[in-house]
Structures are given as structure tokens and as C-alpha cells.
Design a protein around this motif. Sequence first.
Motif, mmCIF file in Angstrom:
data_model
loop_
_atom_site.group_PDB
_atom_site.id
_atom_site.type_symbol
_atom_site.label_atom_id
_atom_site.label_comp_id
_atom_site.label_asym_id
_atom_site.label_seq_id
_atom_site.Cartn_x
_atom_site.Cartn_y
_atom_site.Cartn_z
ATOM 1 N N THR A 116 -77.024 -37.797 -10.150
ATOM 2 C CA THR A 116 -77.899 -37.961 -11.314
ATOM 3 C C THR A 116 -77.939 -36.679 -12.147
ATOM 4 O O THR A 116 -78.874 -36.484 -12.924
ATOM 5 N N ASP A 117 -76.932 -35.801 -11.975
ATOM 6 C CA ASP A 117 -76.862 -34.513 -12.683
ATOM 7 C C ASP A 117 -78.026 -33.594 -12.347
ATOM 8 O O ASP A 117 -78.422 -32.758 -13.160
ATOM 9 N N THR A 118 -78.587 -33.751 -11.141
ATOM 10 C CA THR A 118 -79.693 -32.910 -10.704
ATOM 11 C C THR A 118 -79.138 -31.725 -9.908
ATOM 12 O O THR A 118 -78.468 -31.919 -8.891
ATOM 13 N N ILE A 119 -79.431 -30.521 -10.384
ATOM 14 C CA ILE A 119 -78.953 -29.301 -9.731
ATOM 15 C C ILE A 119 -80.087 -28.705 -8.904
ATOM 16 O O ILE A 119 -81.235 -28.650 -9.350
ATOM 17 N N ILE A 120 -79.738 -28.287 -7.692
ATOM 18 C CA ILE A 120 -80.713 -27.682 -6.781
ATOM 19 C C ILE A 120 -80.168 -26.346 -6.274
ATOM 20 O O ILE A 120 -78.974 -26.059 -6.394
ATOM 21 N N GLU A 121 -81.041 -25.554 -5.693
ATOM 22 C CA GLU A 121 -80.581 -24.340 -5.024
ATOM 23 C C GLU A 121 -79.766 -24.763 -3.816
ATOM 24 O O GLU A 121 -80.145 -25.698 -3.092
ATOM 25 N N GLY A 122 -78.642 -24.096 -3.606
ATOM 26 C CA GLY A 122 -77.803 -24.414 -2.466
ATOM 27 C C GLY A 122 -76.443 -23.773 -2.633
ATOM 28 O O GLY A 122 -76.171 -23.094 -3.623
ATOM 29 N N GLN A 123 -75.594 -24.004 -1.645
ATOM 30 C CA GLN A 123 -74.251 -23.440 -1.692
ATOM 31 C C GLN A 123 -73.234 -24.488 -1.254
ATOM 32 O O GLN A 123 -73.548 -25.391 -0.492
ATOM 33 N N GLY A 124 -72.032 -24.325 -1.771
ATOM 34 C CA GLY A 124 -70.942 -25.209 -1.398
ATOM 35 C C GLY A 124 -70.454 -24.905 0.009
ATOM 36 O O GLY A 124 -70.759 -23.860 0.594
ATOM 37 N N LEU A 125 -69.668 -25.819 0.552
ATOM 38 C CA LEU A 125 -69.198 -25.686 1.931
ATOM 39 C C LEU A 125 -68.289 -24.481 2.123
ATOM 40 O O LEU A 125 -68.429 -23.738 3.098
ATOM 41 N N ALA A 126 -67.351 -24.244 1.202
ATOM 42 C CA ALA A 126 -66.467 -23.076 1.326
ATOM 43 C C ALA A 126 -67.272 -21.784 1.241
ATOM 44 O O ALA A 126 -67.017 -20.835 1.996
ATOM 45 N N VAL A 127 -68.249 -21.755 0.350
ATOM 46 C CA VAL A 127 -69.095 -20.559 0.223
ATOM 47 C C VAL A 127 -69.878 -20.334 1.513
ATOM 48 O O VAL A 127 -69.997 -19.197 1.986
ATOM 49 N N GLU A 128 -70.377 -21.402 2.104
ATOM 50 C CA GLU A 128 -71.087 -21.272 3.380
ATOM 51 C C GLU A 128 -70.186 -20.639 4.441
ATOM 52 O O GLU A 128 -70.594 -19.712 5.141
ATOM 53 N N TYR A 129 -68.943 -21.113 4.540
ATOM 54 C CA TYR A 129 -68.002 -20.563 5.516
ATOM 55 C C TYR A 129 -67.710 -19.096 5.227
ATOM 56 O O TYR A 129 -67.675 -18.269 6.142
ATOM 57 N N LEU A 130 -67.482 -18.774 3.945
ATOM 58 C CA LEU A 130 -67.196 -17.383 3.572
ATOM 59 C C LEU A 130 -68.369 -16.468 3.890
ATOM 60 O O LEU A 130 -68.188 -15.391 4.471
ATOM 61 N N ARG A 131 -69.563 -16.896 3.545
ATOM 62 C CA ARG A 131 -70.746 -16.064 3.819
ATOM 63 C C ARG A 131 -70.988 -15.923 5.316
ATOM 64 O O ARG A 131 -71.350 -14.833 5.776
ATOM 65 N N ASN A 132 -70.798 -16.993 6.058
ATOM 66 C CA ASN A 132 -70.975 -16.912 7.513
ATOM 67 C C ASN A 132 -69.995 -15.935 8.145
ATOM 68 O O ASN A 132 -70.275 -15.373 9.204
ATOM 69 N N ALA A 133 -68.851 -15.723 7.488
ATOM 70 C CA ALA A 133 -67.856 -14.767 7.985
ATOM 71 C C ALA A 133 -68.102 -13.356 7.452
ATOM 72 O O ALA A 133 -67.342 -12.434 7.755
ATOM 73 N N GLY A 134 -69.161 -13.189 6.650
ATOM 74 C CA GLY A 134 -69.535 -11.857 6.183
ATOM 75 C C GLY A 134 -69.104 -11.492 4.781
ATOM 76 O O GLY A 134 -69.334 -10.370 4.338
ATOM 77 N N TYR A 135 -68.498 -12.419 4.054
ATOM 78 C CA TYR A 135 -68.072 -12.114 2.683
ATOM 79 C C TYR A 135 -69.226 -12.268 1.706
ATOM 80 O O TYR A 135 -70.034 -13.183 1.831
ATOM 81 N N LYS A 136 -69.265 -11.377 0.719
ATOM 82 C CA LYS A 136 -70.222 -11.501 -0.371
ATOM 83 C C LYS A 136 -69.606 -12.456 -1.383
ATOM 84 O O LYS A 136 -68.441 -12.323 -1.745
ATOM 85 N N VAL A 137 -70.417 -13.429 -1.822
ATOM 86 C CA VAL A 137 -69.931 -14.430 -2.772
ATOM 87 C C VAL A 137 -70.812 -14.410 -4.009
ATOM 88 O O VAL A 137 -72.037 -14.435 -3.908
#
Length: 152
Positions: A116-137
Amino acid sequence: MSEKKILVSGCLFGWHCRYDDGDTPCLHPQFLKWKEEGRLIPVCPEVFGGLPTPRPDCQRTGDKVMSCAGGDCTEQYTKGANEALRLAKENDVALCIMKEDSPSCGSTHIYDGTFTDTIIEGQGLAVEYLRNAGYKVFSENMIEEVIKALAK
């Protein structure tokens, strides 16, 4: 500033890899300078995960990524997230600049999964993986912050 590599979303790099076969190139002068210097490592987690271009619009909802047609695309998004992480490690990237709002690459905001074109706070799956590995995104809207982070 060192010549460190930066992982970037393919659509920001200029690839036509968005779900609608479009791109959203980042035209910030510093981004273009990094591109010219060969410092950007482009990745499209969705395409690298096996999805075609164009493809049905997908949105993240919890741990799943669903298409607007009701299909579960989580497996392809997971494969693409792992490939983005592999590329980041292989290229020893300093940080990442990923496309905001994307179910793969959104760093601060994503669509809510209702189509419905509703944007919320959150992160994409690739970003989640990158951040969990310690990368700044960062998103394409945060180039000034990227410049400061690279200067450290």
C-alpha cells in the motif's frame, strides 16, 4: 582518505536491476568520483539471488520476503543477502551504500509488506546480514556521513 572499497546497490551504480527493470543512479559528485576511481563494488542481492528483471514487486514482512502476487521469495533474497556478504568480505569493503526502501537493501526504511506504499522503519535482508557481520551500512541519502566514516 584511503582508497577503501565500498559495496553499493547495483541500481545506485546504474545497473537496470530494480524489480521494474529501472535504475536509480546515485548522482552525488563524491559517489561518482568513487565510481570513476573504481572503488565501488556493485551488487544486486535480488538478481544475484536468482530473481529475474523485471520481477514482481516484493516486500519484507518479518523474516519473510513476499511478492505482490503472494509468492514467497525469501529463499532468493536469503541467497542474495549471502552473496552480498560474500562480496563485501572478498573485496574487504570499508562500508556499504545501499538503496533505501528496498526489501534487500533498505538501511533505515522499507515498505511494510502490505503493498500500500506504506514505508516503515526497518532494514532489508541483505543489510541485516551485512550489519550482523559488522559492516556499517548507509543509504544513498547519507553520502556526507559516508565521507566522514571513510575519513576515520
